[in-house]
Motif scaffolding. Structure first.
Motif, short mmCIF file in Angstrom:
data_model
loop_
_atom_site.label_atom_id
_atom_site.label_comp_id
_atom_site.label_asym_id
_atom_site.label_seq_id
_atom_site.Cartn_x
_atom_site.Cartn_y
_atom_site.Cartn_z
N UNK A 37 0.83 -1.21 0.00
CA UNK A 37 0.00 0.00 0.00
C UNK A 37 0.86 1.26 0.00
N UNK A 38 0.61 2.13 -0.96
CA UNK A 38 1.28 3.42 -1.02
C UNK A 38 2.65 3.41 -1.69
N UNK A 39 3.19 2.25 -1.98
CA UNK A 39 4.51 2.21 -2.64
C UNK A 39 4.39 2.69 -4.08
N UNK A 40 5.46 3.30 -4.56
CA UNK A 40 5.51 3.79 -5.93
C UNK A 40 6.43 2.88 -6.74
N UNK A 41 5.93 2.43 -7.88
CA UNK A 41 6.67 1.54 -8.77
C UNK A 41 6.93 2.25 -10.09
N UNK A 42 7.97 1.80 -10.80
CA UNK A 42 8.31 2.40 -12.09
C UNK A 42 7.26 2.17 -13.15
N UNK A 43 6.56 1.03 -13.03
CA UNK A 43 5.55 0.68 -14.04
C UNK A 43 4.54 -0.27 -13.42
N UNK A 44 3.39 -0.45 -14.07
CA UNK A 44 2.43 -1.44 -13.58
C UNK A 44 3.04 -2.85 -13.55
N UNK A 45 3.90 -3.14 -14.51
CA UNK A 45 4.55 -4.45 -14.55
C UNK A 45 5.41 -4.68 -13.31
N UNK A 46 6.14 -3.66 -12.86
CA UNK A 46 6.95 -3.80 -11.66
C UNK A 46 6.07 -4.04 -10.43
N UNK A 47 4.94 -3.36 -10.37
CA UNK A 47 4.01 -3.57 -9.25
C UNK A 47 3.47 -4.99 -9.27
N UNK A 48 3.14 -5.50 -10.45
CA UNK A 48 2.63 -6.87 -10.56
C UNK A 48 3.68 -7.88 -10.14
N UNK A 49 4.91 -7.67 -10.55
CA UNK A 49 6.00 -8.58 -10.14
C UNK A 49 6.17 -8.61 -8.63
N UNK A 50 6.13 -7.43 -8.01
CA UNK A 50 6.30 -7.36 -6.55
C UNK A 50 5.12 -8.01 -5.84
N UNK A 51 3.91 -7.80 -6.35
CA UNK A 51 2.73 -8.44 -5.76
C UNK A 51 2.82 -9.96 -5.88
N UNK A 52 3.30 -10.45 -7.01
CA UNK A 52 3.47 -11.90 -7.20
C UNK A 52 4.52 -12.45 -6.24
N UNK A 53 5.61 -11.73 -6.08
CA UNK A 53 6.66 -12.16 -5.16
C UNK A 53 6.15 -12.17 -3.72
N UNK A 54 5.37 -11.16 -3.36
CA UNK A 54 4.81 -11.11 -2.01
C UNK A 54 3.90 -12.31 -1.77
N UNK A 55 3.06 -12.62 -2.73
CA UNK A 55 2.17 -13.77 -2.58
C UNK A 55 2.97 -15.07 -2.47
N UNK A 56 4.02 -15.21 -3.24
CA UNK A 56 4.85 -16.41 -3.18
C UNK A 56 5.52 -16.54 -1.82
#
Length: 64
Positions: A37-56
């Motif tokens: 929540x509230x983090x800023x990412x370079x792109x939507x793809x970077x946000x998706x990667x981080x969300x996937x890593x968090x879930x893993x």
């Protein structure tokens, strides 16, 4: 101009990213992703990667 994008991980709506001058700010839609929540990412793809890593990482902790 960019518009808000939905971030999905394994068919779960993790949240949305909203464009800002410095990148894309994440807003969680599912409790499992509140850590982003509230983090800023370079792109939507970077946000998706981080969300996937968090879930893993979360899944890894739940396994015996």
């Amino acid at each position: 101009m960019h518009s808000a994008r939905i971030v999905e991980v394994n068919e779960t709506s993790a949240g949305i990213v909203v464009p800002e001058p410095d990148g894309f700010r994440f807003f969680a839609a599912h409790p499992d992703f509140h850590a982003l929540e509230g983090r800023v990412f370079r792109s939507p793809r970077h946000a998706t990667r981080e969300a996937s890593a968090l879930q893993a990482r979360r899944r890894g902790r739940r396994r015996p």
